[in-house]
Design a protein around this motif. Structure first.
Motif, PDB file in Angstrom:
ATOM      1  N   ASP A   1       0.813  -1.225   0.000  1.00 30.34           N
ATOM      2  CA  ASP A   1       0.000   0.000   0.000  1.00 30.34           C
ATOM      3  C   ASP A   1       0.844   1.272   0.000  1.00 30.34           C
ATOM      4  OD1 ASP A   1      -2.452   1.315  -0.104  1.00 30.34           O
ATOM      5  OD2 ASP A   1      -2.371   1.713   2.053  1.00 30.34           O
ATOM      6  N   LYS A   2       2.082   1.162   0.557  1.00 31.18           N
ATOM      7  CA  LYS A   2       2.954   2.341   0.599  1.00 31.18           C
ATOM      8  C   LYS A   2       3.292   2.828  -0.817  1.00 31.18           C
ATOM      9  CE  LYS A   2       6.202   0.817   3.268  1.00 31.18           C
ATOM     10  NZ  LYS A   2       7.441   0.533   3.847  1.00 31.18           N
ATOM     11  N   LEU A   3       3.152   1.907  -1.789  1.00 32.85           N
ATOM     12  CA  LEU A   3       3.493   2.266  -3.171  1.00 32.85           C
ATOM     13  C   LEU A   3       2.301   2.839  -3.945  1.00 32.85           C
ATOM     14  CD1 LEU A   3       5.656  -0.863  -3.976  1.00 32.85           C
ATOM     15  CD2 LEU A   3       6.468   1.499  -3.977  1.00 32.85           C
ATOM     16  N   THR A   4       1.128   2.903  -3.287  1.00 32.17           N
ATOM     17  CA  THR A   4      -0.067   3.364  -4.006  1.00 32.17           C
ATOM     18  C   THR A   4       0.088   4.812  -4.452  1.00 32.17           C
ATOM     19  OG1 THR A   4      -1.398   1.816  -2.761  1.00 32.17           O
ATOM     20  CG2 THR A   4      -2.586   3.562  -3.882  1.00 32.17           C
ATOM     21  N   ALA A   5       0.568   5.666  -3.548  1.00 34.02           N
ATOM     22  CA  ALA A   5       0.883   7.039  -3.963  1.00 34.02           C
ATOM     23  C   ALA A   5       2.122   6.953  -4.847  1.00 34.02           C
ATOM     24  CB  ALA A   5       1.165   7.901  -2.740  1.00 34.02           C
ATOM     25  N   GLY A   6       2.165   7.746  -5.873  1.00 27.93           N
ATOM     26  CA  GLY A   6       3.279   7.647  -6.824  1.00 27.93           C
ATOM     27  C   GLY A   6       4.538   8.301  -6.317  1.00 27.93           C
ATOM     28  N   ILE A   7       5.172   7.698  -5.298  1.00 33.34           N
ATOM     29  CA  ILE A   7       6.425   8.253  -4.776  1.00 33.34           C
ATOM     30  C   ILE A   7       7.542   7.830  -5.736  1.00 33.34           C
ATOM     31  CG2 ILE A   7       8.024   8.241  -2.825  1.00 33.34           C
ATOM     32  CD1 ILE A   7       5.580   7.765  -1.023  1.00 33.34           C
ATOM     33  N   ILE A   8       8.110   8.833  -6.388  1.00 33.96           N
ATOM     34  CA  ILE A   8       8.975   8.581  -7.549  1.00 33.96           C
ATOM     35  C   ILE A   8      10.154   7.675  -7.227  1.00 33.96           C
ATOM     36  CG2 ILE A   8      10.481   9.742  -9.217  1.00 33.96           C
ATOM     37  CD1 ILE A   8       8.532  12.229  -8.718  1.00 33.96           C
ATOM     38  N   GLN A   9      10.887   8.007  -6.126  1.00 33.41           N
ATOM     39  CA  GLN A   9      12.086   7.217  -5.787  1.00 33.41           C
ATOM     40  C   GLN A   9      11.717   5.762  -5.511  1.00 33.41           C
ATOM     41  OE1 GLN A   9      15.046   8.092  -5.998  1.00 33.41           O
ATOM     42  NE2 GLN A   9      15.292  10.257  -5.591  1.00 33.41           N
ATOM     43  N   ALA A  10      10.628   5.574  -4.774  1.00 26.48           N
ATOM     44  CA  ALA A  10      10.224   4.218  -4.407  1.00 26.48           C
ATOM     45  C   ALA A  10       9.791   3.433  -5.649  1.00 26.48           C
ATOM     46  CB  ALA A  10       9.092   4.270  -3.381  1.00 26.48           C
ATOM     47  N   HIS A  11       9.072   4.092  -6.538  1.00 27.45           N
ATOM     48  CA  HIS A  11       8.655   3.414  -7.769  1.00 27.45           C
ATOM     49  C   HIS A  11       9.875   3.047  -8.619  1.00 27.45           C
ATOM     50  CE1 HIS A  11       4.078   3.872  -8.286  1.00 27.45           C
ATOM     51  NE2 HIS A  11       4.374   3.945  -7.005  1.00 27.45           N
ATOM     52  N   ALA A  12      10.826   3.980  -8.699  1.00 28.92           N
ATOM     53  CA  ALA A  12      12.025   3.706  -9.503  1.00 28.92           C
ATOM     54  C   ALA A  12      12.776   2.510  -8.917  1.00 28.92           C
ATOM     55  CB  ALA A  12      12.917   4.943  -9.550  1.00 28.92           C
ATOM     56  N   GLU A  13      12.890   2.460  -7.580  1.00 27.02           N
ATOM     57  CA  GLU A  13      13.619   1.347  -6.959  1.00 27.02           C
ATOM     58  C   GLU A  13      12.874   0.028  -7.180  1.00 27.02           C
ATOM     59  OE1 GLU A  13      14.992   1.994  -2.920  1.00 27.02           O
ATOM     60  OE2 GLU A  13      15.303  -0.163  -2.686  1.00 27.02           O
ATOM     61  N   ALA A  14      11.544   0.061  -7.010  1.00 29.46           N
ATOM     62  CA  ALA A  14      10.750  -1.162  -7.175  1.00 29.46           C
ATOM     63  C   ALA A  14      10.837  -1.681  -8.610  1.00 29.46           C
ATOM     64  CB  ALA A  14       9.295  -0.891  -6.799  1.00 29.46           C
ATOM     65  N   VAL A  15      10.685  -0.777  -9.564  1.00 28.41           N
ATOM     66  CA  VAL A  15      10.703  -1.216 -10.975  1.00 28.41           C
ATOM     67  C   VAL A  15      12.101  -1.739 -11.343  1.00 28.41           C
ATOM     68  CG1 VAL A  15      10.363  -0.501 -13.385  1.00 28.41           C
ATOM     69  CG2 VAL A  15       8.819   0.334 -11.624  1.00 28.41           C
TER      70      VAL A  15
END
Ligand code: FAD
Length: 322
Positions: free
Chosen positions: A67-81
């Motif tokens: 759920d922490k990734l639901t908001a589009g937090i750029i750094q977190a999305h980049a790390e996850a992808v």
């Protein structure tokens, strides 16, 4: 080698532009001789939404249901992808061009040492090298970019590719990732919800009004037509500058860039700064009482007439068809 497609969603619904990116990924894979097309989505998503990626062409869908990734937090999305990209052993990342997509893609280009091309409008020409066609100068010209890196990131322009709808059911697999706390350092606490039910940048149909509407008290006509069409509402810059409509509805070079299937412009002259925000629309319908209004040159269909007469009739006619 696999192709990974990064999927964006808004309020739990997968964005159409991301499904177009999946279809692009599938067409690219077919062109290069096959290989998996894996879609990845981050955060909480409404049930059944991810199966759309299968019909759009993905062979597999990975869901990082954190759920922490639901908001589009750029750094977190980049790390996850980046983590998923390594896991699936991909050599190409495809995504939709968008504000979040651009920000994530730029970080991934650094993390993966990948060549990044944004605003892609066609499959790469691989006859000699890897040449990618992209739209530049707000859709007025095209450029060919040669990518020579092993890893490639392609951000696809909205409405530039046909959405595939006949793909097979794809298996949706939930995966866990360990994402560093530092990636969540940016905390999104407030998102500005636009008026209306349909978000303007994502809308498939947009009805926009300009100064020809004479005043905010006449906006009911725009909203009435939009309601019948299931459309979002937009406006020209002066309309929001004067305060007839909120700024987030202002379409154009200095406002929101839309790419709907249908854009209906009512009482808008068609200045180049407005056209810069709408020229990715598939079909443009212009309603203006001045037959010389520049917008008619960009229109697929035009109605020369007074908006105050045309709009009520058009709205009634659409209601009758429905
Ligand atoms: P007008 O130019 O006043 O046109 C009104 C139109 O309504 C006319 O064509 C008229 O024939 C028609 N009309 C009048 N009465 C009726 C009626 N009863 N029925 C039907 N039609 C009628 N503009 C944007 O929209 N978006 C931008 O992002 C943007 N960025 C800009 C950036 C810069 C740096 C600059 C200099 C300008 C920018 N502009 C932008 C402004 C732009 O140049 C135009 O001034 C603006 O788009 C005009 O808005 P309009 O068409 O609503 O008004």
């Amino acid at each position: 080698m696999s192709i990974l497609v990064y999927i964006e969603h808004a309020e739990g619904a997968v964005k159409k532009s991301s499904l177009e990116a999946v279809s692009y990924g599938k067409a690219l894979s077919d062109k290069l001789g096959g290989g998996d097309v894996v879609a990845v989505a981050l955060g909480t998503i409404a049930e059944g939404e991810l199966s759309k990626a299968g019909t759009a062409g993905a062979s597999k869908v990975l869901h990082v249901n954190d759920d922490k990734l639901t908001a589009g937090i750029i750094q977190a999305h980049a790390e996850a992808v980046a983590q998923v990209y390594m896991k699936v052993g991909a050599n190409t990342l495809v995504l939709a061009k968008s504000s979040l997509g651009d920000a994530v893609a730029a970080r991934l280009a650094v993390k993966l040492n990948a060549g990044l091309v944004s605003n892609v409008v066609d499959l790469p020409d691989t006859s000699s090298g890897y040449q990618v066609k992209r739209s530049i100068y707000t859709g007025k010209a095209f450029a060919e970019t040669t990518v020579s890196t092993e890893h490639k990131i392609l951000a696809v322009k909205k409405n530039a590719v046909d959405l595939k709808t006949d793909g097979a059911e794809a298996a949706v697999e939930t995966i866990d990732l360990s994402i560093s706390d530092a990636s969540f350092a940016t905390n999104i606490t407030l998102t500005d919800k636009a008026t209306g039910d349909i978000l303007l940048p994502e809308a498939d149909i947009v009805v926009s009004g300009g100064r020809g509407l004479k005043g905010p008290e006449n906006w009911g006509m725009i909203e009435g037509l939009a309601k019948e069409l299931g459309a979002a509402t937009g406006c020209s810059k002066p309309v929001s500058d004067i305060g007839w409509r909120p700024h987030h509805e202002h379409v154009g070079q200095t406002g929101v860039k839309v790419a709907p299937t249908l854009y209906v412009a009512v009482g808008i002259s068609g200045a180049i700064q407005h056209l810069a925000g709408v020229n990715s629309s598939k079909y443009i319908v212009v309603i203006n009482k001045d037959p010389e209004a520049p917008f008619f040159k960009a229109a697929d269909y035009g109605i020369v007439g007074d908006a105050f007469e045309v709009l009520p009739k058009l709205t009634e006619a659409i209601k009758a068809i429905k």
